[in-house]
Enzyme design. Structure first.
Site, PDB file in Angstrom:
ATOM      1  N   CYS A  29       0.849  -1.192   0.000  1.00 56.77           N
ATOM      2  CA  CYS A  29       0.000   0.000   0.000  1.00 56.77           C
ATOM      3  C   CYS A  29       0.886   1.244   0.000  1.00 56.77           C
ATOM      4  CB  CYS A  29      -0.928  -0.010   1.222  1.00 56.77           C
ATOM      5  SG  CYS A  29      -1.838   1.520   1.466  1.00 56.77           S
ATOM      6  N   CYS A  32      -0.136   3.971   2.419  1.00 51.06           N
ATOM      7  CA  CYS A  32       0.199   3.589   3.801  1.00 51.06           C
ATOM      8  C   CYS A  32       1.656   3.910   4.105  1.00 51.06           C
ATOM      9  CB  CYS A  32      -0.010   2.085   4.013  1.00 51.06           C
ATOM     10  SG  CYS A  32      -1.680   1.495   3.733  1.00 51.06           S
TER      11      CYS A  32
END
Length: 104
Positions: A29, A32
């Site tokens: 991600c 993230c």
């Protein structure tokens, strides 16, 4: 930042009276990973009021499903073992800090 997983979630989160912010993230991600350094700065700023934890969603899928975490990044805030707030769409560091300020 404390690593939370299926084995220690109840111990770390459910039994804590202090505010707890959980960063649900994944190694693939990009958003993230981009947020992580900023979240670490927030941890330094609010260390006396909030316990910061992170949970690798790729390693804890069943736990994520049981917590209704269906996308990344997701940030959940817990107080006295109960979820009190969550951000999961269009997550920014400003929104995370706003959520923290609302509950301290």
């Amino acid at each position: 930042m404390i690593e939370v997983n299926k084995d220690n979630f109840d111990e770390v989160v459910k039994k804590e009276e202090k505010l707890i912010l959980i960063d649900f993230w994944g190694p693939k991600c990009e958003q993230c990973l981009a947020l992580m350094p900023e979240v670490e700065k927030l941890e330094q700023k609010y260390a006396d009021k909030v316990k910061f934890c992170k949970l690798d969603a790729s390693q804890n899928r069943r736990l994520c499903i049981s917590l209704k975490v269906l996308g990344l990044p997701t940030f959940q805030l817990y107080k006295n073992g109960e979820k009190v707030d969550e951000i999961s769409k269009d997550v920014t560091i400003e929104k995370i800090e706003e959520m923290i300020k609302k509950h301290i």
